[in-house]
Each structure stands twice: as structure tokens, then as C-alpha cells.
Design an enzyme around this catalytic site. Structure first.
Site, PDB file in Angstrom:
ATOM      1  N   HIS A 120       9.396  39.040   1.598  1.00  0.00           N
ATOM      2  CA  HIS A 120      10.508  38.550   0.787  1.00  0.00           C
ATOM      3  C   HIS A 120      11.752  38.432   1.655  1.00  0.00           C
ATOM      4  CE1 HIS A 120      13.139  37.970  -2.629  1.00  0.00           C
ATOM      5  NE2 HIS A 120      13.968  38.847  -2.082  1.00  0.00           N
ATOM      6  N   GLY A 125       0.835  -1.205   0.000  1.00  0.00           N
ATOM      7  CA  GLY A 125       0.000   0.000   0.000  1.00  0.00           C
ATOM      8  C   GLY A 125       0.866   1.250   0.000  1.00  0.00           C
ATOM      9  N   ALA A 139      -6.984  14.163  11.412  1.00  0.00           N
ATOM     10  CA  ALA A 139      -7.143  14.697  12.758  1.00  0.00           C
ATOM     11  C   ALA A 139      -7.881  16.037  12.744  1.00  0.00           C
ATOM     12  CB  ALA A 139      -5.771  14.854  13.408  1.00  0.00           C
ATOM     13  N   GLY A 146       0.081   4.355  -0.017  1.00  0.00           N
ATOM     14  CA  GLY A 146      -0.753   5.516   0.300  1.00  0.00           C
ATOM     15  C   GLY A 146       0.007   6.420   1.255  1.00  0.00           C
ATOM     16  N   VAL A 147      -0.746   7.141   2.095  1.00  0.00           N
ATOM     17  CA  VAL A 147      -0.131   8.153   2.950  1.00  0.00           C
ATOM     18  C   VAL A 147       0.817   7.530   3.980  1.00  0.00           C
ATOM     19  CG1 VAL A 147      -0.644  10.268   4.198  1.00  0.00           C
ATOM     20  CG2 VAL A 147      -2.365   9.289   2.739  1.00  0.00           C
ATOM     21  N   ILE A 148       0.344   6.490   4.694  1.00  0.00           N
ATOM     22  CA  ILE A 148       1.203   5.871   5.717  1.00  0.00           C
ATOM     23  C   ILE A 148       2.393   5.191   5.047  1.00  0.00           C
ATOM     24  CG2 ILE A 148       1.369   4.029   7.464  1.00  0.00           C
ATOM     25  CD1 ILE A 148      -1.463   4.625   8.288  1.00  0.00           C
ATOM     26  N   SER A 174      -0.071  -1.153   4.988  1.00  0.00           N
ATOM     27  CA  SER A 174      -0.760   0.153   5.146  1.00  0.00           C
ATOM     28  C   SER A 174      -1.727   0.290   3.992  1.00  0.00           C
ATOM     29  CB  SER A 174       0.266   1.280   5.156  1.00  0.00           C
ATOM     30  OG  SER A 174       1.205   1.116   4.096  1.00  0.00           O
TER      31      SER A 174
HETATM   32  P1  FAD Z   1      -8.712   8.366  17.290  1.00  0.00           P
HETATM   33  O1  FAD Z   1      -7.568   9.296  17.237  1.00  0.00           O
HETATM   34  O2  FAD Z   1      -8.535   7.014  16.732  1.00  0.00           O
HETATM   35  O3  FAD Z   1      -9.131   8.279  18.828  1.00  0.00           O
HETATM   36  C1  FAD Z   1     -10.112   7.418  19.278  1.00  0.00           C
HETATM   37  C2  FAD Z   1      -9.857   7.134  20.750  1.00  0.00           C
HETATM   38  O4  FAD Z   1     -11.009   6.493  21.295  1.00  0.00           O
HETATM   39  C3  FAD Z   1      -8.689   6.182  20.997  1.00  0.00           C
HETATM   40  O5  FAD Z   1      -7.903   6.641  22.049  1.00  0.00           O
HETATM   41  C4  FAD Z   1      -9.367   4.869  21.337  1.00  0.00           C
HETATM   42  O6  FAD Z   1      -8.563   4.000  22.132  1.00  0.00           O
HETATM   43  C5  FAD Z   1     -10.573   5.396  22.098  1.00  0.00           C
HETATM   44  N1  FAD Z   1     -11.701   4.459  22.180  1.00  0.00           N
HETATM   45  C6  FAD Z   1     -12.247   3.689  21.223  1.00  0.00           C
HETATM   46  N2  FAD Z   1     -13.314   3.024  21.696  1.00  0.00           N
HETATM   47  C7  FAD Z   1     -13.442   3.385  22.990  1.00  0.00           C
HETATM   48  C8  FAD Z   1     -14.365   3.047  24.022  1.00  0.00           C
HETATM   49  N3  FAD Z   1     -15.390   2.218  23.800  1.00  0.00           N
HETATM   50  N4  FAD Z   1     -14.176   3.600  25.241  1.00  0.00           N
HETATM   51  C9  FAD Z   1     -13.152   4.449  25.495  1.00  0.00           C
HETATM   52  N5  FAD Z   1     -12.273   4.816  24.557  1.00  0.00           N
HETATM   53  C10 FAD Z   1     -12.420   4.288  23.320  1.00  0.00           C
HETATM   54  N6  FAD Z   1      -4.089  12.735  10.386  1.00  0.00           N
HETATM   55  C11 FAD Z   1      -3.716  13.998  10.115  1.00  0.00           C
HETATM   56  O7  FAD Z   1      -4.573  14.872  10.024  1.00  0.00           O
HETATM   57  N7  FAD Z   1      -2.394  14.339   9.960  1.00  0.00           N
HETATM   58  C12 FAD Z   1      -1.416  13.425  10.036  1.00  0.00           C
HETATM   59  O8  FAD Z   1      -0.245  13.744   9.892  1.00  0.00           O
HETATM   60  C13 FAD Z   1      -1.770  12.076  10.307  1.00  0.00           C
HETATM   61  N8  FAD Z   1      -0.831  11.133  10.416  1.00  0.00           N
HETATM   62  C14 FAD Z   1      -1.188   9.848  10.700  1.00  0.00           C
HETATM   63  C15 FAD Z   1      -0.192   8.888  10.774  1.00  0.00           C
HETATM   64  C16 FAD Z   1      -0.522   7.572  11.032  1.00  0.00           C
HETATM   65  C17 FAD Z   1       0.569   6.542  11.111  1.00  0.00           C
HETATM   66  C18 FAD Z   1      -1.891   7.218  11.271  1.00  0.00           C
HETATM   67  C19 FAD Z   1      -2.274   5.810  11.597  1.00  0.00           C
HETATM   68  C20 FAD Z   1      -2.883   8.169  11.200  1.00  0.00           C
HETATM   69  C21 FAD Z   1      -2.545   9.497  10.899  1.00  0.00           C
HETATM   70  N9  FAD Z   1      -3.514  10.490  10.789  1.00  0.00           N
HETATM   71  C22 FAD Z   1      -3.144  11.767  10.480  1.00  0.00           C
HETATM   72  C23 FAD Z   1      -4.944  10.203  10.979  1.00  0.00           C
HETATM   73  C24 FAD Z   1      -5.384  10.621  12.393  1.00  0.00           C
HETATM   74  O9  FAD Z   1      -4.591   9.949  13.342  1.00  0.00           O
HETATM   75  C25 FAD Z   1      -6.856  10.293  12.596  1.00  0.00           C
HETATM   76  O10 FAD Z   1      -7.620  10.864  11.557  1.00  0.00           O
HETATM   77  C26 FAD Z   1      -7.347  10.840  13.930  1.00  0.00           C
HETATM   78  O11 FAD Z   1      -6.610  10.296  14.997  1.00  0.00           O
HETATM   79  C27 FAD Z   1      -8.831  10.531  14.133  1.00  0.00           C
HETATM   80  O12 FAD Z   1      -9.230  11.057  15.350  1.00  0.00           O
HETATM   81  P2  FAD Z   1     -10.463  10.436  16.167  1.00  0.00           P
HETATM   82  O13 FAD Z   1     -10.610  11.291  17.370  1.00  0.00           O
HETATM   83  O14 FAD Z   1     -11.620  10.252  15.273  1.00  0.00           O
HETATM   84  O15 FAD Z   1     -10.008   8.963  16.571  1.00  0.00           O
HETATM   85  P1  NAI Z   2      -4.442   5.130   2.244  1.00  0.00           P
HETATM   86  O1  NAI Z   2      -5.864   4.983   1.854  1.00  0.00           O
HETATM   87  O2  NAI Z   2      -3.822   6.459   2.223  1.00  0.00           O
HETATM   88  O3  NAI Z   2      -3.545   4.213   1.305  1.00  0.00           O
HETATM   89  C1  NAI Z   2      -3.772   2.842   1.184  1.00  0.00           C
HETATM   90  C2  NAI Z   2      -3.124   2.372  -0.113  1.00  0.00           C
HETATM   91  O4  NAI Z   2      -3.129   0.971  -0.122  1.00  0.00           O
HETATM   92  C3  NAI Z   2      -3.883   2.849  -1.338  1.00  0.00           C
HETATM   93  O5  NAI Z   2      -2.983   3.408  -2.264  1.00  0.00           O
HETATM   94  C4  NAI Z   2      -4.546   1.574  -1.845  1.00  0.00           C
HETATM   95  O6  NAI Z   2      -4.716   1.560  -3.247  1.00  0.00           O
HETATM   96  C5  NAI Z   2      -3.545   0.525  -1.405  1.00  0.00           C
HETATM   97  N1  NAI Z   2      -4.107  -0.810  -1.237  1.00  0.00           N
HETATM   98  C6  NAI Z   2      -5.305  -1.157  -0.724  1.00  0.00           C
HETATM   99  N2  NAI Z   2      -5.430  -2.501  -0.701  1.00  0.00           N
HETATM  100  C7  NAI Z   2      -4.287  -3.019  -1.194  1.00  0.00           C
HETATM  101  C8  NAI Z   2      -3.801  -4.326  -1.404  1.00  0.00           C
HETATM  102  N3  NAI Z   2      -4.537  -5.384  -1.102  1.00  0.00           N
HETATM  103  N4  NAI Z   2      -2.569  -4.492  -1.933  1.00  0.00           N
HETATM  104  C9  NAI Z   2      -1.796  -3.412  -2.248  1.00  0.00           C
HETATM  105  N5  NAI Z   2      -2.207  -2.133  -2.071  1.00  0.00           N
HETATM  106  C10 NAI Z   2      -3.428  -1.936  -1.538  1.00  0.00           C
HETATM  107  O7  NAI Z   2      -4.335   4.436   3.677  1.00  0.00           O
HETATM  108  P2  NAI Z   2      -3.138   4.382   4.724  1.00  0.00           P
HETATM  109  O8  NAI Z   2      -1.862   4.797   4.095  1.00  0.00           O
HETATM  110  O9  NAI Z   2      -3.242   3.058   5.371  1.00  0.00           O
HETATM  111  O10 NAI Z   2      -3.552   5.479   5.770  1.00  0.00           O
HETATM  112  C11 NAI Z   2      -4.853   5.454   6.355  1.00  0.00           C
HETATM  113  C12 NAI Z   2      -5.362   6.821   6.544  1.00  0.00           C
HETATM  114  O11 NAI Z   2      -4.715   7.434   7.661  1.00  0.00           O
HETATM  115  C13 NAI Z   2      -5.116   7.789   5.397  1.00  0.00           C
HETATM  116  O12 NAI Z   2      -6.024   7.632   4.358  1.00  0.00           O
HETATM  117  C14 NAI Z   2      -5.277   9.092   6.086  1.00  0.00           C
HETATM  118  O13 NAI Z   2      -6.642   9.371   6.212  1.00  0.00           O
HETATM  119  C15 NAI Z   2      -4.671   8.832   7.452  1.00  0.00           C
HETATM  120  N6  NAI Z   2      -3.290   9.307   7.450  1.00  0.00           N
HETATM  121  C16 NAI Z   2      -3.055  10.625   7.235  1.00  0.00           C
HETATM  122  C17 NAI Z   2      -1.767  11.113   7.198  1.00  0.00           C
HETATM  123  C18 NAI Z   2      -1.552  12.546   6.902  1.00  0.00           C
HETATM  124  O14 NAI Z   2      -2.497  13.312   6.970  1.00  0.00           O
HETATM  125  N7  NAI Z   2      -0.337  12.974   6.601  1.00  0.00           N
HETATM  126  C19 NAI Z   2      -0.616  10.260   7.439  1.00  0.00           C
HETATM  127  C20 NAI Z   2      -0.978   8.875   7.611  1.00  0.00           C
HETATM  128  C21 NAI Z   2      -2.276   8.440   7.652  1.00  0.00           C
END
Ligand code: FAD
Ligand code: NAI
Length: 475
Positions: free
Chosen positions: A454, A190, A330, A192-194, A279
Site C-alpha cells: 500500500h 480499422g 510478440a 483494432g489494436v494498431i 490497420s
Molecule cells: P516478426 O517480428 O515479423 O519477425 C520476422 C522476421 O523474419 C523479420 O525480421 C523478417 O524480415 C524476417 N524474415 C522473413 N522472411 C525471411 C526470410 N526468408 N529470410 C530471412 N529473414 C526473413 N505484439 C505485442 O505482443 N505487443 C505489442 O505491443 C505489439 N505492438 C505492435 C505494434 C505494431 C504497430 C505492430 C505492427 C505489431 C505489434 N505487435 C505487438 C505484434 C508483434 O510485432 C508480432 O506479433 C511479432 O513481431 C511477431 O514475431 P515473429 O518473430 O513471429 O515475426
Molecule cells: P486488428 O485485428 O487488431 O484490428 C483490425 C480491425 O480492422 C478490426 O477491428 C476489424 O474489424 C477491422 N477491419 C477489418 N477489415 C476492415 C475493413 N475493410 N474496413 C474497416 N475495418 C476493417 O488488427 P491490427 O490493428 O491491424 O493489428 C494487427 C495485429 O498486430 C493485432 O491483431 C495484434 O495481434 C498485433 N498488435 C498488437 C499490439 C499489442 O499487443 N498492443 C499492438 C498492435 C498490433
């Protein structure tokens, strides 16, 4: 007797904790429940974003970028460093410290705003008259009664069918952020972003990274011109990206993992990696919430069903963030959290989903807001495009990073900005100007006439706006 609140928020990720703070600011007696724990069992509010997402990934991106700079970019400044080395354990310890600072910051903010924090799982446990009963199990077990409930339970990584994460050989985002030593051969399923962010981290530290992407092209949601440039630059860095693949099997061994797949031509291929990051997207998380007890509607993909205002099918139950439709970001979760708290207070807030910015924190960074060229073409919208390269920007030259460009798309007739797309240095910061411009319904002419300091990278935004009308000054 249950502890009674006006608003109970389940989940303290960016959607939940921000909703709780805004609700408390508006005068509601508010509680927030979250189950995430640190290694020592103490609460770790902040959700995916703080613990295994935005924050730790950016910490590692910075550490690895510093390492890359020292090895490859410092020499031209006259700085020589012989054989720089990376202490991975120290880098990971710094990441953990940054995460803990953010956990502590959120606990402080909840306390400062008089939000009652419960560390444990929150679940619907029926009704008490008009109020919702919420049972908290775990470190701070309790029974709460709430007039309003905001569900912000977030998302979980999606696994390949039949291939469980073990975070030793087959890594989700948590494992990808905690590899104890730089792997020689790192596979990423995958691109994608991650995949791109984490692949970049470990490539910079010396791993040979191979990315296996199912779609025929990289980053289809990104403006085509930017995606093409990104693919070129990533390839130059040594990220090997195979598109159009189909995974046939993944077999973890003691010391490695074998991946069989078909390539774009349909030919069977096999690769062996020390570790494999999977991812391939994330799925909403609503397990252990007692959704069925309350009758909360969940769609076939697992998302809580909400309307445009984040109302669920149940009275006074709202849902925000990754657990509901829309981009999993987020800042989108935060905006929804604020809006819901204000709606509960009878206000009429509005979240504009058309101006939610995206950033991919690779090097160079990629950022955009609004519609892409391919979306506009598909919708039959007549537009003009203006593009300006960082190679012609004085600050970028001084920084030593002239990769990429800014591209602005504006309606041909009205000149209203329809999309702002960037690849280059610090575009994660520059995109805010594009968002503000679009929020205010600006024309490209408006941006072109704003005085920009600038020498700054932001002058590239002004020049791209001038380019829409074919009148750049520095190109
Ligand atoms: P979450 O952050 O998932 O929080 C949910 C919380 O609820 C968790 O602590 C969970 O344990 C808790 N919870 C769940 N069920 C229960 C329950 N029943 N009782 C009590 N607690 C519970 N987004 C960006 O905008 N910029 C980025 O750079 C970015 N980078 C990312 C990098 C990675 C590697 C990943 C995986 C994601 C990234 N994201 C990024 C996406 C971002 O993390 C999520 O979009 C965001 O965290 C969503 O927020 P949320 O509050 O909906 O849920
Ligand atoms: P993603 O949706 O960004 O990328 C997933 C990739 O995997 C896609 O390109 C898809 O075509 C590919 N894929 C799906 N199934 C596959 C398979 N079976 N084999 C090979 N490739 C496959 O999802 P990702 O990277 O897991 O991140 C999840 C989400 O977390 C993002 O969409 C984003 O919303 C959030 N995120 C945001 C970040 C940021 O804002 N900088 C950083 C990291 C995550």
C-alpha cells in the site's frame, strides 16, 4: 561445403531470435538468418516487433502521452507550462534511437550466446541426406546445412483490396510510425489494436482523428464491460469512431486522400484526410522462403500449418510466431520459440494459449487474460464477477488517473479464476498478477488473501478479487 548447424532459425523477430538463443543455451550449434536492414544497410534484427511494431509504437505512445500530460494534466499539480510545442522530427529521432538500441541489444545477445548471425534472406534449397539445405542471399550470402529448421518469418500488414500502401497518403504500420508532421485530418480504417494505438498517438499531438470500423461494435474480443468503458473514454478524448461502416473507395490525391464509405445505416458518406492509416489486420509472411521447394504446407490463409507443438508437415522443420495460427503477439512468438528449442532437445515444454495476456497501450491501457464475460455466457459457464474502480484506489488518486476498473471473473462453484480484465493506469503491468494467478490455477479467494503493498495500483486487483465474494474493504 555448406556450413553445418544443428538448428537454423529463419527470421530474427521475437519468435526467431529467442528460439535461437534458447537452442544455443541447450548446446546446439545454432544459426539465425534475418533480412531486415537499417537505413545504412546494417542488420536490424528484432523483426516487426523491434523495427515497426511493439517498440517504436510504445516510444511514440510515451512521447505523445508526455505531451498530453504537459498540456492537460500538469496544471493541477501546480506546474504551469505555457504553450508546449512538439518537435516531431526529434520525437521520431528518439524513436529511431530506441529501435537501434534494441537492434544492437539483439545482435549482442546472439553473439554472447554464440549464435551465428547471417544478414540476408534464408530459403529452403533442397536436402543433403537428412539435413535441410538453406541458401542465404543478401549481405552475407552462404549455404547452410541444418538438422532442424525453425521458421519464424512473421507477418505483413493487410491492405484494403486494390488500395496499395504508398506510405505517403495511405499508411501501413511503418508509415503510421513515421508521419513527418502532425496531420490536420487523420483517417484510420480499422479500429483494432494498431488503429487505436496509432490513432491515440497522433490525436494527442493535435490531429483530428476519424476511425472507420467495419464491425458494429468496438473491440468485440474484449470483455463487454471494458469495451463499453473504453468507447466512452476514447470518445471523451475526441477520437471519432464510426462503427458498422463499409469502405467503397479510397482515392489518393496529391495532398490528401478521399474515402467513400457507407455508414451503419447504409447511407453513402465521404471524407477527406491528409493521411489514411489502414490497420485492418496482418497476414502471415512466407514469401521468398522456398516453401514450395521443400513442400512446406501452407493453409488457404497463408499460415504455415503446424500442430500444437509447432511441428510442420516436414521432418525436423518447425514454425513459430505470426507465421502460424494463434494470436499475433510478440510474447506468444517468444514462448513458442523457447518451447520448440526445448522440444528439439527432447524436453517436454508446454505453452498455455489460454493464459496469453493481451494489452492495448491506449490511455487508459486495456489488458486482459482468460475468458470474457460474453465467452463464458456463450459456453454456459456459471460465474461470479468482482469489479473494483481505480476511483477508489489511493495510489490512482495520487497519480491523478482514476479512470477505469479491474474485473475478475471466477467459476461460481469452484471459485477458480476464469478471466481478469482491466482498463486503467499501468494495467499493462498489473495484468501479470492475473496471468500468474491463472497459471497456478488460483481461486479469487487466493488473490483476495495475498498481501498487496500500500499504496499501489495492485490493491485494485486484490479488491476486485474480494468483490467476487461481495466483500470489498475500500468501496
Ligand atoms: P516478426 O517480428 O515479423 O519477425 C520476422 C522476421 O523474419 C523479420 O525480421 C523478417 O524480415 C524476417 N524474415 C522473413 N522472411 C525471411 C526470410 N526468408 N529470410 C530471412 N529473414 C526473413 N505484439 C505485442 O505482443 N505487443 C505489442 O505491443 C505489439 N505492438 C505492435 C505494434 C505494431 C504497430 C505492430 C505492427 C505489431 C505489434 N505487435 C505487438 C505484434 C508483434 O510485432 C508480432 O506479433 C511479432 O513481431 C511477431 O514475431 P515473429 O518473430 O513471429 O515475426
Ligand atoms: P486488428 O485485428 O487488431 O484490428 C483490425 C480491425 O480492422 C478490426 O477491428 C476489424 O474489424 C477491422 N477491419 C477489418 N477489415 C476492415 C475493413 N475493410 N474496413 C474497416 N475495418 C476493417 O488488427 P491490427 O490493428 O491491424 O493489428 C494487427 C495485429 O498486430 C493485432 O491483431 C495484434 O495481434 C498485433 N498488435 C498488437 C499490439 C499489442 O499487443 N498492443 C499492438 C498492435 C498490433
Amino acid at each position: 561445403m555448406p556450413d553445418t548447424f544443428d538448428v537454423v532459425v529463419i527470421g530474427a523477430g521475437p519468435g526467431g531470435y529467442i528460439a535461437a538463443i534458447r537452442a544455443a543455451q541447450l548446446g546446439f550449434r545454432t544459426a539465425c538468418i534475418d533480412d531486415w536492414s537499417r537505413a545504412d544497410g546494417k542488420p536490424a534484427p528484432g523483426g516487426t516487433c523491434t523495427n515497426v511494431g511493439c517498440i517504436p509504437s510504445k516510444a511514440l505512445l510515451q512521447s505523445s502521452e508526455n505531451f498530453e500530460q504537459i498540456g492537460h494534466a500538469f496544471a493541477e499539480h501546480g506546474i504551469s507550462v505555457t504553450n508546449p510545442t512538439m518537435d516531431v522530427a526529434r520525437m521520431l529521432a528518439r524513436k529511431a534511437k530506441v529501435v537501434a538500441q534494441n537492434n544492437d541489444g539483439i545482435l549482442y545477445l546472439l553473439k554472447k550466446n554464440k549464435v551465428a548471425f547471417f544478414h540476408g534472406k534464408g530459403a529452403f534449397a533442397g536436402k543433403d541426406g537428412q539435413a535441410w539445405k538453406i541458401a542465404v542471399s543478401g549481405a552475407t550470402a552462404a549455404e547452410l546445412a541444418a538438422t532442424h529448421v525453425i521458421v519464424a518469418t512473421g507477418s505483413k500488414p493487410r491492405a484494403l483490396p486494390g488500395v496499395a500502401f504508398d506510405n505517403l497518403r495511405i499508411l501501413d504500420n511503418d508509415g503510421a510510425l513515421a508521419i513527418p508532421a502532425v496531420p490536420k485530418r487523420l483517417g484510420v480504417v480499422g479500429a483494432g489494436v494498431i488503429g487505436l494505438e496509432m490513432g491515440s498517438v497522433w490525436r494527442r499531438l493535435g490531429a483530428q482523428v476519424t476511425m472507420l470500423e467495419a464491425l458494429p461494435s468496438l473491440l468485440p474480443a474484449v470483455d463487454a464491460a471494458i469495451a463499453k468503458e473504453a468507447q466512452k473514454l476514447f470518445a471523451r478524448q475526441g477520437l471519432v469512431i464510426h462503427t458498422g461502416i463499409g469502405i467503397t473507395s479510397v482515392t489518393p490525391g496529391k495532398d490528401d486522400v478521399e474515402v467513400d464509405y457507407t455508414d451503419a445505416a447504409g447511407k453513402a458518406q465521404s471524407a477527406t484526410f491528409d493521411q489514411l492509416i489502414v490497420s485492418i489486420g496482418r497476414v502471415p509472411y512466407t514469401g521468398e522462403l522456398g516453401a514450395e521447394v521443400a513442400g512446406l504446407a501452407i493453409d488457404e490463409r497463408g499460415f504455415i500449418v503446424v500442430d500444437d507443438d509447432c511441428r510442420t508437415n516436414l521432418p525436423n522443420v518447425w514454425a513459430v510466431g505470426d507465421a502460424v495460427r494463434g494470436p499475433m503477439l510478440a510474447h506468444k512468438a517468444e514462448e513458442e520459440g523457447v518451447a520448440v528449442a526445448e522440444r528439439i532437445a527432447g524436453e517436454k515444454p508446454h505453452v498455455d494459449f489460454d493464459t496469453v495476456p493481451w494489452v492495448i497501450y491506449t490511455s487508459p491501457e486495456i489488458a486482459w487474460v482468460g475468458r470474457t464475460e460474453q465467452q463464458l455466457a456463450a459456453a454456459g459457464v456459471d460465474f461470479r464477477a468482482g469489479q473494483f474502480p481505480f476511483a477508489a484506489n489511493g495510489r490512482a488518486r495520487a497519480l491523478g488517473d482514476t479512470r477505469g476498473f479491474v474485473r475478475i471473473l471466477a467459476d461460481r462453484k469452484t471459485d477458480r479464476i476464469l478471466g481478469v480484465h482491466m482498463i486503467g493506469p499501468m494495467v499493462s503491468e498489473l495484468i501479470a498478477e492475473g496471468v500468474a494467478a491463472m497459471e497456478f490455477g488460483a481461486a479469487s479467494e487466493d488473490l483476495a488473501r495475498i498481501c498487496h503493498a500500500h499504496p499501489t495500483l495492485s490493491e485494485a486487483v486484490k479488491e476486485a478479487a474480494l468483490a467476487v465474494d461481495g466483500r470489498t474493504l475500500n468501496l
